[in-house]
Design a protein around this motif. Structure first.
Motif, PDB file in Angstrom:
ATOM      1  N   ASN A  62       0.822  -1.209   0.000  1.00  0.00           N
ATOM      2  CA  ASN A  62       0.000   0.000   0.000  1.00  0.00           C
ATOM      3  C   ASN A  62       0.858   1.262   0.000  1.00  0.00           C
ATOM      4  O   ASN A  62       2.086   1.189  -0.059  1.00  0.00           O
ATOM      5  CB  ASN A  62      -0.989  -0.010   1.176  1.00  0.00           C
ATOM      6  CG  ASN A  62      -0.288  -0.032   2.523  1.00  0.00           C
ATOM      7  OD1 ASN A  62       0.621   0.754   2.780  1.00  0.00           O
ATOM      8  ND2 ASN A  62      -0.708  -0.936   3.409  1.00  0.00           N
TER       9      ASN A  62
ATOM     10  N   GLU B 223      -7.803  -9.343   9.931  1.00  0.00           N
ATOM     11  CA  GLU B 223      -8.363  -7.997   9.786  1.00  0.00           C
ATOM     12  C   GLU B 223      -7.835  -7.321   8.532  1.00  0.00           C
ATOM     13  O   GLU B 223      -8.582  -6.662   7.791  1.00  0.00           O
ATOM     14  CB  GLU B 223      -8.031  -7.144  11.010  1.00  0.00           C
ATOM     15  CG  GLU B 223      -8.639  -5.746  10.922  1.00  0.00           C
ATOM     16  CD  GLU B 223      -8.075  -4.770  11.938  1.00  0.00           C
ATOM     17  OE1 GLU B 223      -8.754  -3.766  12.225  1.00  0.00           O
ATOM     18  OE2 GLU B 223      -6.947  -4.997  12.438  1.00  0.00           O
ATOM     19  N   THR B 224      -6.533  -7.499   8.270  1.00  0.00           N
ATOM     20  CA  THR B 224      -5.936  -6.863   7.096  1.00  0.00           C
ATOM     21  C   THR B 224      -6.590  -7.364   5.811  1.00  0.00           C
ATOM     22  O   THR B 224      -6.970  -6.572   4.937  1.00  0.00           O
ATOM     23  CB  THR B 224      -4.421  -7.141   7.064  1.00  0.00           C
ATOM     24  OG1 THR B 224      -3.829  -6.637   8.260  1.00  0.00           O
ATOM     25  CG2 THR B 224      -3.782  -6.476   5.861  1.00  0.00           C
TER      26      THR B 224
ATOM     27  N   SER C  52      -2.837  -2.559  12.329  1.00  0.00           N
ATOM     28  CA  SER C  52      -3.629  -3.773  12.483  1.00  0.00           C
ATOM     29  C   SER C  52      -2.806  -4.794  13.257  1.00  0.00           C
ATOM     30  O   SER C  52      -1.587  -4.831  13.148  1.00  0.00           O
ATOM     31  CB  SER C  52      -3.999  -4.346  11.107  1.00  0.00           C
ATOM     32  OG  SER C  52      -4.604  -5.621  11.248  1.00  0.00           O
TER      33      SER C  52
ATOM     34  N   HIS D  58      -0.268  -5.730   8.804  1.00  0.00           N
ATOM     35  CA  HIS D  58       0.020  -5.577   7.378  1.00  0.00           C
ATOM     36  C   HIS D  58       1.323  -6.303   7.024  1.00  0.00           C
ATOM     37  O   HIS D  58       1.424  -6.942   5.966  1.00  0.00           O
ATOM     38  CB  HIS D  58       0.144  -4.104   7.012  1.00  0.00           C
ATOM     39  CG  HIS D  58      -1.099  -3.315   7.231  1.00  0.00           C
ATOM     40  ND1 HIS D  58      -1.170  -1.961   6.963  1.00  0.00           N
ATOM     41  CD2 HIS D  58      -2.321  -3.653   7.707  1.00  0.00           C
ATOM     42  CE1 HIS D  58      -2.379  -1.517   7.251  1.00  0.00           C
ATOM     43  NE2 HIS D  58      -3.087  -2.528   7.709  1.00  0.00           N
TER      44      HIS D  58
ATOM     45  N   GLN E 213     -10.160   4.669  12.480  1.00  0.00           N
ATOM     46  CA  GLN E 213      -8.800   4.107  12.399  1.00  0.00           C
ATOM     47  C   GLN E 213      -8.307   3.484  13.700  1.00  0.00           C
ATOM     48  O   GLN E 213      -8.046   2.306  13.754  1.00  0.00           O
ATOM     49  CB  GLN E 213      -7.797   5.148  11.901  1.00  0.00           C
ATOM     50  CG  GLN E 213      -6.431   4.541  11.569  1.00  0.00           C
ATOM     51  CD  GLN E 213      -5.603   5.411  10.658  1.00  0.00           C
ATOM     52  OE1 GLN E 213      -6.115   6.026   9.736  1.00  0.00           O
ATOM     53  NE2 GLN E 213      -4.303   5.457  10.878  1.00  0.00           N
TER      54      GLN E 213
ATOM     55  N   PRO F 140      -8.474  -0.608  -2.973  1.00  0.00           N
ATOM     56  CA  PRO F 140      -8.822  -1.494  -1.851  1.00  0.00           C
ATOM     57  C   PRO F 140      -7.626  -1.868  -0.976  1.00  0.00           C
ATOM     58  O   PRO F 140      -7.784  -2.086   0.231  1.00  0.00           O
ATOM     59  CB  PRO F 140      -9.402  -2.728  -2.552  1.00  0.00           C
ATOM     60  CG  PRO F 140      -9.967  -2.193  -3.831  1.00  0.00           C
ATOM     61  CD  PRO F 140      -9.007  -1.107  -4.254  1.00  0.00           C
TER      62      PRO F 140
ATOM     63  N   GLN G 213      -9.464  -8.725   5.489  1.00  0.00           N
ATOM     64  CA  GLN G 213     -10.867  -8.313   5.443  1.00  0.00           C
ATOM     65  C   GLN G 213     -11.000  -6.936   4.799  1.00  0.00           C
ATOM     66  O   GLN G 213     -11.924  -6.683   4.025  1.00  0.00           O
ATOM     67  CB  GLN G 213     -11.452  -8.305   6.850  1.00  0.00           C
ATOM     68  CG  GLN G 213     -12.946  -7.974   6.894  1.00  0.00           C
ATOM     69  CD  GLN G 213     -13.497  -8.009   8.307  1.00  0.00           C
ATOM     70  OE1 GLN G 213     -12.767  -8.202   9.272  1.00  0.00           O
ATOM     71  NE2 GLN G 213     -14.790  -7.808   8.441  1.00  0.00           N
ATOM     72  N   HIS G 214     -10.049  -6.048   5.115  1.00  0.00           N
ATOM     73  CA  HIS G 214     -10.070  -4.713   4.519  1.00  0.00           C
ATOM     74  C   HIS G 214      -9.634  -4.754   3.054  1.00  0.00           C
ATOM     75  O   HIS G 214     -10.243  -4.106   2.202  1.00  0.00           O
ATOM     76  CB  HIS G 214      -9.141  -3.772   5.302  1.00  0.00           C
ATOM     77  CG  HIS G 214      -9.740  -3.209   6.539  1.00  0.00           C
ATOM     78  ND1 HIS G 214      -9.815  -3.913   7.724  1.00  0.00           N
ATOM     79  CD2 HIS G 214     -10.302  -1.988   6.802  1.00  0.00           C
ATOM     80  CE1 HIS G 214     -10.381  -3.154   8.655  1.00  0.00           C
ATOM     81  NE2 HIS G 214     -10.685  -1.992   8.125  1.00  0.00           N
ATOM     82  N   TRP G 215      -8.558  -5.452   2.772  1.00  0.00           N
ATOM     83  CA  TRP G 215      -7.981  -5.435   1.428  1.00  0.00           C
ATOM     84  C   TRP G 215      -8.743  -6.312   0.439  1.00  0.00           C
ATOM     85  O   TRP G 215      -8.750  -6.033  -0.765  1.00  0.00           O
ATOM     86  CB  TRP G 215      -6.527  -5.912   1.476  1.00  0.00           C
ATOM     87  CG  TRP G 215      -5.591  -4.979   2.158  1.00  0.00           C
ATOM     88  CD1 TRP G 215      -5.882  -3.749   2.669  1.00  0.00           C
ATOM     89  CD2 TRP G 215      -4.198  -5.187   2.414  1.00  0.00           C
ATOM     90  NE1 TRP G 215      -4.758  -3.180   3.231  1.00  0.00           N
ATOM     91  CE2 TRP G 215      -3.710  -4.039   3.088  1.00  0.00           C
ATOM     92  CE3 TRP G 215      -3.313  -6.228   2.137  1.00  0.00           C
ATOM     93  CZ2 TRP G 215      -2.390  -3.910   3.483  1.00  0.00           C
ATOM     94  CZ3 TRP G 215      -1.990  -6.105   2.535  1.00  0.00           C
ATOM     95  CH2 TRP G 215      -1.532  -4.961   3.205  1.00  0.00           C
TER      96      TRP G 215
ATOM     97  N   ASP H  81      -8.823  -1.147  17.123  1.00  0.00           N
ATOM     98  CA  ASP H  81     -10.227  -1.281  16.722  1.00  0.00           C
ATOM     99  C   ASP H  81     -10.975  -0.024  17.141  1.00  0.00           C
ATOM    100  O   ASP H  81     -11.224   0.226  18.327  1.00  0.00           O
ATOM    101  CB  ASP H  81     -10.839  -2.516  17.382  1.00  0.00           C
ATOM    102  CG  ASP H  81     -12.263  -2.783  16.901  1.00  0.00           C
ATOM    103  OD1 ASP H  81     -12.850  -1.886  16.250  1.00  0.00           O
ATOM    104  OD2 ASP H  81     -12.798  -3.878  17.182  1.00  0.00           O
TER     105      ASP H  81
ATOM    106  N   PHE I  99      -5.151   1.234   6.113  1.00  0.00           N
ATOM    107  CA  PHE I  99      -6.252   1.685   6.953  1.00  0.00           C
ATOM    108  C   PHE I  99      -5.811   1.944   8.391  1.00  0.00           C
ATOM    109  O   PHE I  99      -6.641   2.207   9.263  1.00  0.00           O
ATOM    110  CB  PHE I  99      -7.387   0.652   6.948  1.00  0.00           C
ATOM    111  CG  PHE I  99      -6.979  -0.726   7.374  1.00  0.00           C
ATOM    112  CD1 PHE I  99      -6.996  -1.096   8.711  1.00  0.00           C
ATOM    113  CD2 PHE I  99      -6.595  -1.676   6.431  1.00  0.00           C
ATOM    114  CE1 PHE I  99      -6.622  -2.371   9.110  1.00  0.00           C
ATOM    115  CE2 PHE I  99      -6.220  -2.948   6.817  1.00  0.00           C
ATOM    116  CZ  PHE I  99      -6.227  -3.303   8.165  1.00  0.00           C
TER     117      PHE I  99
END
Length: 856
Positions: free
Chosen positions: A94, A152-153, A147, A191, A780, A140, A155-157, A749, A144
């Motif tokens: 990213n 979680e990573t 993390s 990440h 964030q 995407p 899920q976002h990406w 979170d 973010f």
């Protein structure tokens, strides 16, 4: 540096000793920002020449994968690329949008642009080809924020989305060796862990035609990486990379060269001074398709490293002796090029001889009876070598190519002049020169004179002016896109052709005809004072060529009004700015929620509703971010004491003071003299910005003045610090020790449950009553760098932690000290307040109102 604006895939400079250039022809798969000019330096020629010919003797390649800009293993990249000539790739996920900023207040996408430019400049120094999985603004694969997990990573990406991008990069670049920068460990950023997990999986999957088969339909082929290495230490490893070795051509060790590149990451405070002396980076061999020993001399043990090695591999196939001889000849050619150094003319002669032999080898491989997979591999490596030879030819002949537009700021429908030139600074006569300008589809480029020339002698220049017309529907500038103007300069030396691709020294951007910025850009509508108007200033910059006129108006929420309804502005020339003011009033009953006001500029030809953020720093040059010309409004109830006066000590990383002024607080920025010698008692509250002790050198020697200010009745609010920010527990009136490792002392979170441990404390009651609802809609993170130990004098204000983890109770601490109050908070106010999170603003106002709460 960029010599004459030549676009090269990985070379630049940061100090006179380490001048270089970017690569002449972009290898497939590289994703770079438009090149930005660097100044010329005196020491460059022979070093640049060496950098260009060193890779010619090596056919091996390596890829380093990371999550964010500055994750690269810089010393190892310098060793591989600059020291060994390996075709080296850095692939980053990213753009670092979620990070902090040590050089300005840009966050989010503007910070991502800065960090990407820093990464590009860093990659030039180590001569590395840069690739990004994140391809556009708001991709995407977005940073973010911090993390703690792979889950979680992804899920976002989007797991499949991110994985497809990585597999594609591997298949495009075909590395022999791949090295993720981090391990998958609990103590590591989520990440970083994710890139490790994806890279380890991709080691095998990139070779499987059943994984993302659509890539094969688009021309890519499966690729089996030969070795996968993971970071290790001196206690257990398979290979040690001697990054401390000193290279006398560069006048530095590879660690020093790597740190030279890391200094480009200024927004992250990277780069350190390293003394000369032996040192190594250690790695374990996780997987391999070739026979390996327990201890290896290099990453490439068992892997073809030279043309001679490649010839032996082809010879074992037993199918085409001609290819073996071609490769053996190229081995000899590469040795002759190196032997000719530093004689520029002789190097040029040998480079063009080798280029001719590469072309012959390419033709022979195409017509050979070798298996298709072997042919594909040879063709790829030979094409890489051909591109490297183009670069080496440019350096050896001292060819300087420039693309010079008369303006770098264009608008749709405009015609501009662009000059393409070639200068011969060497002793080799260059012949059959062709100067071609490349423009996007739909653009027109018409040469005003001849584009072909018979020859260029020493110290001669040839040039052609192109009239370039931008179509009326041209796409606007995108900061992560490839340059929209390039030039291909083709020439012959020693009867062999070579091509250089060049770009302008600075980004050429298609911008809105009128770019507008609204001040403020985000504000609070206080529903307790709904009759108060919002003053809105619209600043308009004219990007159209010459004089023009436009009418400026605001698009308002339903029921809102603006006075005047429209304003006319006239511009005498391009680049001129004008400002107009509006008074905006809400409707009769504004409900709590989000609202938006946008500006519109119109004339008979165009309509604009966008703003242009110019992002400019000396180390990255100038680039742009185009976004809506918008004022974001958050409506909620907010009580603010009258006549509240606050002194703000900014570290330069936040603009909280601006938002406090908007809601009616009298805020004064305190400079070093005010802190050291001023009358602090005039302020009801003094606020220290995040990490202020690290970046305001006067604070440590003046700390007793601050504590005396509190003791005498003042209210001091201190935002979070890291231990390395010169923070010491005794800086607080009662000791506060920050938890380490830092990665474990934060709450990531933003929706995590918050318990108010002291609900009756004034911070939660005056002047605003804080409820559980005030912890909703945060962004964030909740907190960073939480204290691990603190004096019993402090009141613990909240308990909060990530789901499934132990909660922190030192996030928000407050204590009376003498006649005043001292508050230390690790809450990430600097992210929440600019994003108009209501609860964060209400609580911050309460924090700075503690002196007033005593009398209420």
């Amino acid at each position: 540096m960029i010599k004459g604006g030549v676009q090269l895939s990985g070379k630049s400079k940061s100090s006179p000793k380490f001048v270089s250039m970017m690569t002449s022809v972009a290898i497939a798969g590289s994703m770079l920002l438009p090149a930005i000019a660097s100044p010329a330096y005196a020491e460059r020629g022979v070093v640049d020449l060496w950098k260009s010919i060193k890779p010619l003797a090596t056919i091996a390649s390596a890829m380093n994968t990371g999550a964010h800009p500055d994750d690269e293993h810089s010393a190892v990249l310098a060793y591989l690329s600059l020291g060994k000539g390996v075709n080296t790739f850095s692939v980053i996920a990213n753009r670092g949008e979620g990070g902090q900023n040590e050089i300005g207040s840009e966050l989010g996408n503007p910070l991502g642009i800065i960090r990407t430019r820093e990464l590009q400049e860093a990659s030039k120094i180590t001569n590395v080809t840069l690739g990004m999985l994140s391809e556009q603004i708001n991709d995407p694969i977005f940073d973010f924020g911090f993390s703690k997990s792979v889950e979680e990573t992804l899920q976002h990406w989007g797991e499949s989305f991110a994985y497809e991008r990585l597999i594609r990069k591997i298949r495009e670049d075909r590395p022999d060796v791949i090295i993720p920068s981090f391990l998958n460990e609990d103590s590591t950023h989520g990440h970083h862990r994710t890139i490790n997990v994806l890279t380890v999986r991709a080691y095998k999957d990139a070779a499987d035609p059943n994984v993302f088969p659509e890539q094969l339909k688009n021309g890519l082929q499966p690729w089996q990486v030969k070795k996968l290495y993971l970071p290790a230490d001196a206690k257990k490893y398979n290979v040690m990379v001697p990054v401390g070795d000193y290279d006398n051509i560069y006048g530095a060790s590879y660690v020093q060269l790597g740190e030279e590149s890391r200094f480009m990451h200024k927004s992250q405070g990277m780069g350190r001074v390293v003394d000369e002396g032996p040192s190594g980076n250690y790695y374990t061999l996780e997987s391999s398709t070739v026979k390996s020993n327990d201890k290896e001399a290099s990453f490439f043990d068992g892997i073809a490293f030279t043309f001679a090695d490649l010839a032996k591999e082809v010879e074992t196939k037993g199918k085409d002796n001609k290819i073996t001889k071609d490769l053996q000849l190229l081995q000899k050619d590469s040795e002759e090029v190196i032997k000719a150094y530093p004689n520029f003319t002789e190097v040029a002669r040998e480079v063009h001889e080798m280029k001719k032999d590469v072309q012959n080898a390419l033709a022979d491989v195409k017509s050979s009876s070798l298996d298709q997979a072997v042919k594909d591999d040879l063709l790829y490596r030979l094409n890489v070598k051909d591109a490297q030879l183009n670069k080496a030819s440019m350096e050896a002949t001292s060819l300087v190519v420039k693309v010079k537009p008369d303006t770098g700021e264009l608008v749709a429908g405009q015609t501009a002049k662009v000059v393409v030139s070639a200068f011969n600074g060497g002793d080799v006569d260059l012949r059959s020169i062709q100067l071609n300008l490349n423009v996007p589809q739909g653009w027109e480029a018409k040469a005003a004179g001849p584009v072909s020339f018979d020859s260029i002698g020493k110290n001669q220049t040839v040039s052609v002016t192109y009239n370039v017309t931008v179509p009326k529907d041209a796409a606007e500038f995108k900061p992560y896109a490839a340059p929209n103007l390039t030039a291909d300069v083709t020439y012959k030396a020693f009867d062999t052709s070579s091509t250089v691709r060049a770009v302008p020294q600075n980004a050429v951007a298609v911008l809105p005809a009128y770019a507008m910025s609204l001040s403020p850009s985000a504000t609070v509508f206080n529903t307790l004072k709904s009759d108060e108007a919002i003053p809105v200033k619209v600043t308009v910059r004219n990007y159209t060529p010459g004089a023009s006129k436009a009418s400026i108006s605001l698009n308002l929420p339903e029921g809102w009004t603006a006075e005047p309804s429209v304003e006319e502005v006239s511009f005498a020339s391009k680049g001129e700015t004008k400002s107009v003011s509006f008074t905006v009033k809400g409707s009769s009953n504004v409900a709590t929620g989000k609202y938006s006001i946008t500006a519109v500029a119109k004339n008979e030809n165009v309509q604009s509703n966008e703003g242009v953020q110019v992002i400019s720093y000396p180390h990255i040059g100038t680039t742009y971010l185009i976004q809506p010309a918008e004022l974001k409004i958050q409506a909620f109830d907010l009580a603010v004491p009258q006549n509240l006066k606050v002194g703000y000590v900014s570290s330069g990383f936040d603009n909280i003071d601006e938002y406090l002024r908007q809601v009616g607080v009298n805020v004064v920025k305190l400079d070093d003299k005010a802190i050291q010698f001023g009358d602090l008692s005039q302020y009801d509250t003094i606020v220290l910005g995040i990490r202020a002790y690290a970046f305001r050198p006067e604070l440590i020697p003046s700390n007793q003045r601050l504590l005396d200010y509190v003791k005498n009745g003042g209210n001091l609010v201190v935002q979070y610090h890291k231990p390395e920010d010169k923070w010491k527990p005794e800086l607080a009136p009662y000791p506060i020790k920050i938890g380490e490792p830092l990665i474990k002392w934060r709450v990531t979170d933003e929706n995590s449950k918050v318990t108010m441990l002291a609900p009756d404390h004034p911070i939660f009651n005056y002047p605003n009553k804080i409820t559980n609802a005030d912890w909703d809609s945060w962004i964030q993170d909740r907190s960073a760098y939480n204290p691990a130990q603190w004096g019993e004098e402090y009141t613990k204000m909240i308990s909060n932690g990530d789901p499934g983890e132990q909660e922190f109770t030192g996030t928000f601490l407050s204590a009376p000290y003498g006649k005043g109050v001292y508050t230390y908070s690790s809450i990430v106010w600097y992210r929440e307040i600019p994003n108009l999170v209501p609860g964060s603003i209400r609580m911050f106002v309460n924090m700075i109102s503690q002196k007033q709460s005593e009398s209420n």
